[in-house]
Motif scaffolding. Structure first.
Motif, PDB file in Angstrom:
ATOM      1  N   ASP A 197      50.009  46.045  45.398  1.00 25.28           N
ATOM      2  CA  ASP A 197      49.910  47.451  45.010  1.00 25.28           C
ATOM      3  C   ASP A 197      49.962  47.623  43.495  1.00 25.28           C
ATOM      4  OD1 ASP A 197      49.781  48.008  47.670  1.00 25.28           O
ATOM      5  OD2 ASP A 197      51.605  49.216  47.757  1.00 25.28           O
ATOM      6  N   LYS A 198      50.744  46.786  42.828  1.00 26.36           N
ATOM      7  CA  LYS A 198      50.829  46.885  41.369  1.00 26.36           C
ATOM      8  C   LYS A 198      49.551  46.360  40.719  1.00 26.36           C
ATOM      9  CE  LYS A 198      53.418  45.466  37.287  1.00 26.36           C
ATOM     10  NZ  LYS A 198      54.536  44.653  36.746  1.00 26.36           N
ATOM     11  N   GLN A 199      49.082  45.194  41.168  1.00 28.70           N
ATOM     12  CA  GLN A 199      47.943  44.552  40.511  1.00 28.70           C
ATOM     13  C   GLN A 199      46.613  45.221  40.807  1.00 28.70           C
ATOM     14  OE1 GLN A 199      49.275  39.954  39.670  1.00 28.70           O
ATOM     15  NE2 GLN A 199      47.707  40.336  41.212  1.00 28.70           N
ATOM     16  N   TYR A 200      46.438  45.699  42.057  1.00 28.27           N
ATOM     17  CA  TYR A 200      45.125  46.173  42.463  1.00 28.27           C
ATOM     18  C   TYR A 200      45.062  47.676  42.726  1.00 28.27           C
ATOM     19  CZ  TYR A 200      44.541  41.171  43.046  1.00 28.27           C
ATOM     20  OH  TYR A 200      44.513  39.819  42.823  1.00 28.27           O
ATOM     21  N   ARG A 201      46.238  48.342  42.813  1.00 24.89           N
ATOM     22  CA  ARG A 201      46.223  49.768  43.108  1.00 24.89           C
ATOM     23  C   ARG A 201      47.003  50.583  42.081  1.00 24.89           C
ATOM     24  NH1 ARG A 201      46.714  49.426  49.786  1.00 24.89           N
ATOM     25  NH2 ARG A 201      44.995  47.948  49.988  1.00 24.89           N
ATOM     26  N   ASP A 254      43.192  27.609  46.012  1.00 19.18           N
ATOM     27  CA  ASP A 254      42.487  28.868  45.752  1.00 19.18           C
ATOM     28  C   ASP A 254      42.029  29.560  47.030  1.00 19.18           C
ATOM     29  OD1 ASP A 254      40.417  27.187  46.477  1.00 19.18           O
ATOM     30  OD2 ASP A 254      39.376  27.284  44.551  1.00 19.18           O
ATOM     31  N   ASN A 255      42.254  28.918  48.184  1.00 18.98           N
ATOM     32  CA  ASN A 255      41.959  29.588  49.454  1.00 18.98           C
ATOM     33  C   ASN A 255      43.228  29.926  50.222  1.00 18.98           C
ATOM     34  OD1 ASN A 255      42.751  27.041  50.253  1.00 18.98           O
ATOM     35  ND2 ASN A 255      41.093  26.754  51.729  1.00 18.98           N
ATOM     36  N   ALA A 256      44.381  29.847  49.553  1.00 23.56           N
ATOM     37  CA  ALA A 256      45.667  30.133  50.196  1.00 23.56           C
ATOM     38  C   ALA A 256      45.800  31.612  50.521  1.00 23.56           C
ATOM     39  CB  ALA A 256      46.819  29.694  49.298  1.00 23.56           C
ATOM     40  N   LEU A 257      46.527  31.917  51.570  1.00 27.10           N
ATOM     41  CA  LEU A 257      46.715  33.305  51.978  1.00 27.10           C
ATOM     42  C   LEU A 257      47.386  34.123  50.888  1.00 27.10           C
ATOM     43  CD1 LEU A 257      47.664  34.616  55.453  1.00 27.10           C
ATOM     44  CD2 LEU A 257      48.964  35.409  53.493  1.00 27.10           C
ATOM     45  N   CYS A 258      48.353  33.547  50.172  1.00 23.99           N
ATOM     46  CA  CYS A 258      49.070  34.330  49.164  1.00 23.99           C
ATOM     47  C   CYS A 258      48.173  34.717  47.987  1.00 23.99           C
ATOM     48  CB  CYS A 258      50.327  33.605  48.689  1.00 23.99           C
ATOM     49  SG  CYS A 258      50.072  32.245  47.551  1.00 23.99           S
ATOM     50  N   ARG A 259      47.021  34.051  47.842  1.00 22.70           N
ATOM     51  CA  ARG A 259      46.070  34.436  46.797  1.00 22.70           C
ATOM     52  C   ARG A 259      45.486  35.824  47.043  1.00 22.70           C
ATOM     53  NH1 ARG A 259      46.370  31.563  42.108  1.00 22.70           N
ATOM     54  NH2 ARG A 259      46.662  29.342  42.526  1.00 22.70           N
ATOM     55  N   GLU A 260      45.558  36.288  48.291  1.00 19.92           N
ATOM     56  CA  GLU A 260      45.132  37.651  48.598  1.00 19.92           C
ATOM     57  C   GLU A 260      45.948  38.664  47.803  1.00 19.92           C
ATOM     58  OE1 GLU A 260      45.178  40.663  52.491  1.00 19.92           O
ATOM     59  OE2 GLU A 260      44.985  38.498  52.817  1.00 19.92           O
ATOM     60  N   PHE A 261      47.165  38.263  47.408  1.00 20.78           N
ATOM     61  CA  PHE A 261      48.090  39.179  46.750  1.00 20.78           C
ATOM     62  C   PHE A 261      48.271  38.876  45.259  1.00 20.78           C
ATOM     63  CE2 PHE A 261      49.036  38.547  51.215  1.00 20.78           C
ATOM     64  CZ  PHE A 261      48.876  39.833  51.696  1.00 20.78           C
ATOM     65  N   ILE A 262      48.333  37.600  44.888  1.00 20.90           N
ATOM     66  CA  ILE A 262      48.566  37.257  43.484  1.00 20.90           C
ATOM     67  C   ILE A 262      47.284  37.079  42.698  1.00 20.90           C
ATOM     68  CG2 ILE A 262      50.786  36.167  44.011  1.00 20.90           C
ATOM     69  CD1 ILE A 262      49.416  33.443  43.690  1.00 20.90           C
ATOM     70  N   GLY A 263      46.148  36.959  43.406  1.00 20.98           N
ATOM     71  CA  GLY A 263      44.871  36.771  42.728  1.00 20.98           C
ATOM     72  C   GLY A 263      44.469  35.299  42.672  1.00 20.98           C
ATOM     73  N   GLY A 264      43.247  35.057  42.194  1.00 20.82           N
ATOM     74  CA  GLY A 264      42.758  33.698  42.046  1.00 20.82           C
ATOM     75  C   GLY A 264      42.175  33.119  43.314  1.00 20.82           C
ATOM     76  N   SER A 265      41.814  33.978  44.287  1.00 23.34           N
ATOM     77  CA  SER A 265      41.289  33.496  45.561  1.00 23.34           C
ATOM     78  C   SER A 265      39.783  33.260  45.489  1.00 23.34           C
ATOM     79  CB  SER A 265      41.586  34.520  46.656  1.00 23.34           C
ATOM     80  OG  SER A 265      41.031  34.104  47.904  1.00 23.34           O
ATOM     81  N   ILE A 266      39.311  32.356  46.329  1.00 30.28           N
ATOM     82  CA  ILE A 266      37.874  32.144  46.453  1.00 30.28           C
ATOM     83  C   ILE A 266      37.236  33.253  47.297  1.00 30.28           C
ATOM     84  CG2 ILE A 266      38.024  29.646  46.205  1.00 30.28           C
ATOM     85  CD1 ILE A 266      37.607  29.475  49.276  1.00 30.28           C
ATOM     86  N   TYR A 267      38.076  33.987  48.007  1.00 37.53           N
ATOM     87  CA  TYR A 267      37.555  35.042  48.876  1.00 37.53           C
ATOM     88  C   TYR A 267      37.458  36.365  48.125  1.00 37.53           C
ATOM     89  CZ  TYR A 267      39.041  31.682  52.444  1.00 37.53           C
ATOM     90  OH  TYR A 267      39.223  30.551  53.185  1.00 37.53           O
ATOM     91  N   GLU A 268      36.531  37.197  48.567  1.00 35.00           N
ATOM     92  CA  GLU A 268      36.374  38.546  48.012  1.00 35.00           C
ATOM     93  C   GLU A 268      37.039  39.531  48.957  1.00 35.00           C
ATOM     94  OE1 GLU A 268      32.383  39.559  47.086  1.00 35.00           O
ATOM     95  OE2 GLU A 268      32.028  37.787  45.860  1.00 35.00           O
ATOM     96  N   TYR A 269      37.902  40.392  48.397  1.00 38.67           N
ATOM     97  CA  TYR A 269      38.636  41.345  49.222  1.00 38.67           C
ATOM     98  C   TYR A 269      38.175  42.771  48.950  1.00 38.67           C
ATOM     99  CZ  TYR A 269      41.719  37.361  49.960  1.00 38.67           C
ATOM    100  OH  TYR A 269      42.211  36.116  50.301  1.00 38.67           O
TER     101      TYR A 269
END
Length: 311
Positions: free
Chosen positions: A207-211, A296-311
């Motif tokens: 919420d802080k980083q993306y909202r 970079d495909n870890a689930l926690c990357r959904e929250f901290i950033g640096g993921s290979i996935y697009e959210y």
């Protein structure tokens, strides 16, 4: 009750952070692979997957990882967020709770009639024009048109995906999955950190980083989030065929640098922070873990950033 102590987490980090992260990852991945095997085998009879879980459970990453696993087996995948079925502002007014704050957790926000119709038609192999919800304008437009050809799976992902409004209509055509944090973290004094606070750590960061929300705002919303989970999610979780635990024991160690300092400040000023003290204490007690060791495909990357996935 499954649990892991902060002491054990710190010992694992000291013994080898890379190995610890890999161990946690494999526990999650193995369960997801087992589910993917069955879903792939049944995809012609059950071309729909309903994937539900509470806020911060990692639904989106789980859906994307599952897509990868299914596609490696030759199954074409589509993932649709139930958010795209939110009613536009001209058809829906967000209710105000007794606390005077908007309640975004109610399933009344979803256009159930359209969703159910689309799912039934997809299950019959008909073409459907999917909606696309635009959050900035609270409006809805037409999205892509899809038709399931018999070699495809479409995943509907969202907190209300196991609601009987859906499952009673498409049960014969759908598999069901529930994802959430299931283990508890034990503090030095024996206090058990409830899984919902593990999910809250994720939400505070996201919420802080993306909202652009301050921690206090997210904490303010947490009461309605809990109420919504109790009313609209938890009663149906046992109905899911597949249960996926998205607990990664190393996460608090990664989240420490993102949360601890600001949460300490929030604790001094936020009225009623006492109920969140076990979460703060867990962050104080855990040793930090450098996120460079997190894939970079870890689930926690959904929250901290640096993921290979697009959210």
């Amino acid at each position: 009750m499954k649990k892991i102590s902060i002491r054990h987490i710190n010992e694992k980090i000291k013994a080898g952070a890379d190995e610890f992260v890999l161990e946690c990852t494999e526990r999650y991945d193995s369960k997801l692979r087992e589910a993917a095997e069955i879903i792939a085998a049944e995809h012609e009879q059950k071309p729909i997957l309903l994937l539900a879980g509470p806020s911060g459970s990692g639904k989106t990453t789980t859906a994307l990882k599952l897509d990868e696993m299914l596609e490696s087996k030759g199954v074409i995948t589509h993932t649709i967020s139930l958010d795209d079925y939110f009613l536009p502002s001209d058809r829906y007014t967000v209710p105000i709770g007794k606390d005077g704050k908007p309640n975004y957790e109610t399933p009344d926000r979803i256009d159930w009639e359209q969703l159910k119709e689309d799912m039934i038609r997809l299950g019959k192999g008909e073409e459907v024009r999917l909606p696309k919800f635009i959050f900035s304008t609270q409006s809805r437009e037409e999205g892509e048109a899809i038709r399931l050809t018999g070699k495809e799976i479409i995943t509907f992902e969202g907190i209300h995906a196991l609601n009987p409004f859906i499952t009673n209509g498409v049960g014969a055509s759908a598999n069901t999955m529930y994802v959430s944090v299931r283990r508890r973290t034990e503090l030095a004094d024996g206090t058990m950190l409830h899984p919902k606070f593990h999910r809250l750590m994720r939400r505070l960061i996201r919420d802080k980083q993306y909202r652009g929300r301050a921690f206090s705002e997210t904490l303010d919303m947490f009461k309605n989030v809990e109420k919504g989970e109790d009313l609209y999610i938890m009663p149906y979780k046992a109905e899911a065929r597949f249960q996926i635990d998205t607990y990664f024991a190393y996460e608090p160690a990664v989240y420490k640098k993102h949360l601890l300092e600001e949460l300490e400040e929030t604790a001094r000023e936020y009225e009623g922070f006492d109920r969140f003290m076990p979460m703060l204490e867990a962050l104080r007690q855990v040793d930090p873990l450098d996120e460079v060791v997190v894939p970079d495909n870890a689930l926690c990357r959904e929250f901290i950033g640096g993921s290979i996935y697009e959210y």
